[in-house]
Design a protein around this motif. Structure first.
Motif, PDB file in Angstrom:
ATOM      1  N   LEU A 136       5.110  -1.760  20.370  1.00 34.88           N
ATOM      2  CA  LEU A 136       4.023  -1.466  19.069  1.00 34.88           C
ATOM      3  C   LEU A 136       5.018  -1.676  17.710  1.00 34.88           C
ATOM      4  O   LEU A 136       4.236  -2.210  16.845  1.00 34.88           O
ATOM      5  CB  LEU A 136       4.022   0.021  19.376  1.00 34.88           C
ATOM      6  N   LEU A 137       6.373  -1.226  17.659  1.00 33.77           N
ATOM      7  CA  LEU A 137       7.038  -1.581  16.155  1.00 33.77           C
ATOM      8  C   LEU A 137       6.930  -2.901  15.990  1.00 33.77           C
ATOM      9  O   LEU A 137       6.784  -3.059  14.911  1.00 33.77           O
ATOM     10  CB  LEU A 137       8.141  -0.382  16.318  1.00 33.77           C
ATOM     11  N   LYS A 138       7.271  -3.615  16.989  1.00 34.95           N
ATOM     12  CA  LYS A 138       7.463  -5.108  16.779  1.00 34.95           C
ATOM     13  C   LYS A 138       6.209  -5.687  16.188  1.00 34.95           C
ATOM     14  O   LYS A 138       6.088  -6.582  15.235  1.00 34.95           O
ATOM     15  CB  LYS A 138       7.810  -5.682  18.284  1.00 34.95           C
ATOM     16  N   LYS A 139       4.899  -5.096  16.944  1.00 32.82           N
ATOM     17  CA  LYS A 139       3.702  -5.680  16.631  1.00 32.82           C
ATOM     18  C   LYS A 139       3.284  -5.333  15.050  1.00 32.82           C
ATOM     19  O   LYS A 139       2.911  -6.093  14.262  1.00 32.82           O
ATOM     20  CB  LYS A 139       2.609  -5.173  17.639  1.00 32.82           C
ATOM     21  N   ILE A 140       3.605  -3.957  14.722  1.00 27.12           N
ATOM     22  CA  ILE A 140       3.155  -3.604  13.447  1.00 27.12           C
ATOM     23  C   ILE A 140       4.019  -4.209  12.516  1.00 27.12           C
ATOM     24  O   ILE A 140       3.725  -4.590  11.518  1.00 27.12           O
ATOM     25  CB  ILE A 140       3.401  -1.917  13.306  1.00 27.12           C
ATOM     26  N   ASN A 141       5.402  -4.131  12.593  1.00 27.86           N
ATOM     27  CA  ASN A 141       6.364  -4.718  11.680  1.00 27.86           C
ATOM     28  C   ASN A 141       6.622  -6.140  11.634  1.00 27.86           C
ATOM     29  O   ASN A 141       6.887  -6.890  10.609  1.00 27.86           O
ATOM     30  CB  ASN A 141       7.636  -4.028  11.774  1.00 27.86           C
ATOM     31  N   ASP A 177       2.166  -4.234   5.790  1.00 28.90           N
ATOM     32  CA  ASP A 177       2.043  -2.904   5.925  1.00 28.90           C
ATOM     33  C   ASP A 177       3.129  -2.504   7.023  1.00 28.90           C
ATOM     34  O   ASP A 177       2.666  -2.163   8.146  1.00 28.90           O
ATOM     35  CB  ASP A 177       0.433  -2.528   6.464  1.00 28.90           C
ATOM     36  N   LYS A 178       4.285  -2.205   6.652  1.00 28.71           N
ATOM     37  CA  LYS A 178       5.415  -2.308   7.887  1.00 28.71           C
ATOM     38  C   LYS A 178       5.486  -0.617   7.904  1.00 28.71           C
ATOM     39  O   LYS A 178       5.401   0.174   6.840  1.00 28.71           O
ATOM     40  CB  LYS A 178       6.843  -2.826   7.030  1.00 28.71           C
ATOM     41  N   ILE A 179       5.991  -0.084   9.088  1.00 27.17           N
ATOM     42  CA  ILE A 179       6.224   1.207   9.401  1.00 27.17           C
ATOM     43  C   ILE A 179       7.500   1.591   8.587  1.00 27.17           C
ATOM     44  O   ILE A 179       8.607   0.822   8.442  1.00 27.17           O
ATOM     45  CB  ILE A 179       6.639   1.446  10.619  1.00 27.17           C
ATOM     46  N   SER A 180       7.320   2.441   7.157  1.00 27.40           N
ATOM     47  CA  SER A 180       8.555   2.914   6.594  1.00 27.40           C
ATOM     48  C   SER A 180       9.371   4.313   7.034  1.00 27.40           C
ATOM     49  O   SER A 180      10.691   4.234   6.866  1.00 27.40           O
ATOM     50  CB  SER A 180       8.138   3.498   5.379  1.00 27.40           C
ATOM     51  N   GLY A 200       0.822  -1.124   0.123  1.00 28.02           N
ATOM     52  CA  GLY A 200      -0.050   0.083  -0.081  1.00 28.02           C
ATOM     53  C   GLY A 200       0.893   1.191   0.044  1.00 28.02           C
ATOM     54  O   GLY A 200       1.892   1.179  -0.551  1.00 28.02           O
ATOM     55  N   ASN A 201       0.213   2.411   0.395  1.00 27.73           N
ATOM     56  CA  ASN A 201       0.950   3.644   0.543  1.00 27.73           C
ATOM     57  C   ASN A 201       2.151   3.390   1.841  1.00 27.73           C
ATOM     58  O   ASN A 201       1.824   2.736   2.621  1.00 27.73           O
ATOM     59  CB  ASN A 201       0.094   4.667   0.932  1.00 27.73           C
ATOM     60  N   PRO A 202       3.369   4.107   1.487  1.00 28.02           N
ATOM     61  CA  PRO A 202       4.246   3.981   2.646  1.00 28.02           C
ATOM     62  C   PRO A 202       3.590   4.537   3.777  1.00 28.02           C
ATOM     63  O   PRO A 202       2.685   5.398   3.994  1.00 28.02           O
ATOM     64  CB  PRO A 202       5.179   5.063   2.193  1.00 28.02           C
ATOM     65  N   ARG A 203       3.969   3.718   5.026  1.00 29.44           N
ATOM     66  CA  ARG A 203       3.285   4.183   6.259  1.00 29.44           C
ATOM     67  C   ARG A 203       4.243   4.475   7.049  1.00 29.44           C
ATOM     68  O   ARG A 203       5.281   4.319   7.351  1.00 29.44           O
ATOM     69  CB  ARG A 203       3.061   2.774   6.865  1.00 29.44           C
TER      70      ARG A 203
END
Length: 457
Positions: free
Chosen positions: A96-101, A106-109, A2-5
């Motif tokens: 939070l970052l571990k959970k999202i990435n 949809d990883k945090i960029s 998707g779009n960069p997150r």
């Protein structure tokens, strides 16, 4: 894909959340999606204030982590808040970052962190995520925070940040505000222990910011050229409030009273005194009453933002002078919180009695509104100096022997400001400069577009 997150994390105070939310809206317009991290406490306040508007189009996703404080503790106590932030938030952000990435798609960029949350940039680096430092206030204040080593070498402060001679004004360079060291950011936040904590945090933040590629700031070259000569690596992309259409989700902690605008529609152009002191200012009962009586004496229409927690210990309702509300009911309106950007853009506003927080300052500037300055703490004294001595678009108040701004002083300064056309003329000229910097070929807009290109590449 998707779009960069982007993960955006503000310092947990109203004046920091709003500009980062404005930046987030701008990034959404460029195709990014945002995970906006408030503290649990502030997250609840934003959700309560905005109800279903919080969800919007889903491009800004509000999440929260604990701030390390107990539910009933005073979050205006900077010492306790700093302890809570430093002891608890870093490990919560890692989780939070571990959970999202951990989810593939949809990883945090990128992480965009308030400079006051410098530790979040260090954590981004641990995860291999590029970090961007965002400064929501004036470039000059950031230049001051970056100058702590020089201030120590020049014997202006000691190793704890305590002024050696607080009464003598200093100036970092020509065309920048002169200051009393007693009004430095860290010296105006409370007792010595709090000052020491905030000063140590400043030093840590300075280090964290050294390693980022982008240090973006909510200001423009035209407003503070002197500050940019001190710290050329600060990149101005603002004022953000001048670039956005009014979004439904502003990040405000209180519900905005929309009746303010309907009431303003009924007033004469250029007639109303707008009075608002941001989210922190607290008045003692005497000062609150003098302000009320000063507005009454001015004999002009006024819109006054009276936060529920604005007076020490007593509900504001009980503090209005006897008969005041009846006497002013045809020309005065008091609200708990106002949609300030829309208010300042309204043609009926004549001037702004303000605590001079940076958001309020640039919102007033972007609308050509002259100021009456009533700073409370932190960078507000610097902004007052900009307004009164450098830009010359406003006046300050003098306190009497009780350290109170009297009703007569309020009436007299309102008259002085509104009789002298030069304040409004200069304010309109400055508005032109500010709007030019954020329009298509303006300096702030060019830097912002380069920033977007960097993130998309």
């Amino acid at each position: 894909m998707g779009n960069p997150r982007i993960l955006a994390i503000p310092y947990p105070a109203q004046g920091h959340v709003i500009p980062l939310m404005e930046l987030s809206h701008r990034l959404v317009h460029h195709g990014f999606s945002i995970t906006f991290v408030n503290t649990d406490f502030n997250h609840k306040r934003v959700r309560d204030a905005f109800g279903n508007k919080v969800e919007g189009d889903g491009s800004i996703h509000l999440v929260s982590i604990p701030d390390g404080m107990e539910p009933g503790e005073d979050r205006n106590h900077f010492g306790k808040l700093t302890d809570g932030i430093m002891n608890v938030m870093p490990s919560e952000l890692r989780k939070l970052l571990k959970k999202i990435n951990g989810f593939e798609d949809d990883k945090i960029s990128y992480v965009i962190a308030d400079v006051n949350m410098g530790w979040a940039l260090d954590i981004a680096a641990e995860f291999g995520i590029p970090g961007v430092a965002f400064w929501p206030a004036s470039a000059f204040l950031l230049a001051l925070l970056f100058s702590t080593n020089n201030l120590f070498d020049d014997q202006i402060i000691d190793e704890n940040g305590t002024p050696i001679n607080g009464e003598k004004t200093i100036q970092l360079s020509p065309n920048t505000p002169a200051m009393h060291p007693n009004n430095f950011l860290w010296t105006s936040l409370g007792d010595l222990a709090t000052q020491k904590k905030v000063f140590e945090l400043t030093e840590k933040n300075n280090k964290a910011v050294e390693n980022v590629e982008w240090l973006i700031c909510n200001t423009t070259f035209d407003l503070e050229p002197g500050a940019f000569s001190l710290i050329p690596e600060i990149l101005p992309i603002g004022p953000l409030s001048a670039t956005n259409k009014l979004e439904p989700l502003t990040g405000s902690f209180w519900p905005e009273d929309e009746t303010s605008l309907k009431w303003l529609d009924q007033q004469q152009p250029g007639s109303v005194i707008y009075v608002a002191f941001g989210s922190f200012t607290v008045f003692d009962p005497t000062q609150f009453q003098e302000l009320a009586l000063g507005l009454e004496l001015s004999n002009r229409p006024f819109l006054w933002v009276v936060r529920p927690d604005m007076t020490e210990g007593t509900q504001c309702e009980e503090l209005y002078p006897k008969g005041f509300k009846t006497r002013v009911k045809n020309r005065g309106k008091m609200v708990g919180w106002a949609p300030q950007r829309a208010v300042l853009a309204h043609p009926s506003i004549a001037c702004f009695i303000s605590h001079c927080g940076w958001n309020s300052t640039v919102e007033g500037l972007s609308n050509g509104v002259p100021f009456l300055c009533w700073p409370y703490f932190a960078d507000q004294f610097i902004n007052e100096t900009y307004i009164c001595e450098i830009w010359k678009i406003g006046l300050g108040f003098k306190r009497d022997e009780r350290k109170i701004i009297s009703r007569e002083e309020i009436k007299s300064k309102v008259e002085q400001l509104l009789k002298d056309e030069s304040f409004k003329e200069k304010a309109l000229k400055l508005k032109g400069l500010v709007l030019k910097s954020v329009d298509e070929n303006g300096s702030s807009n060019r830097i912002f577009n380069n920033f977007i290109e960097w993130m998309k590449s």
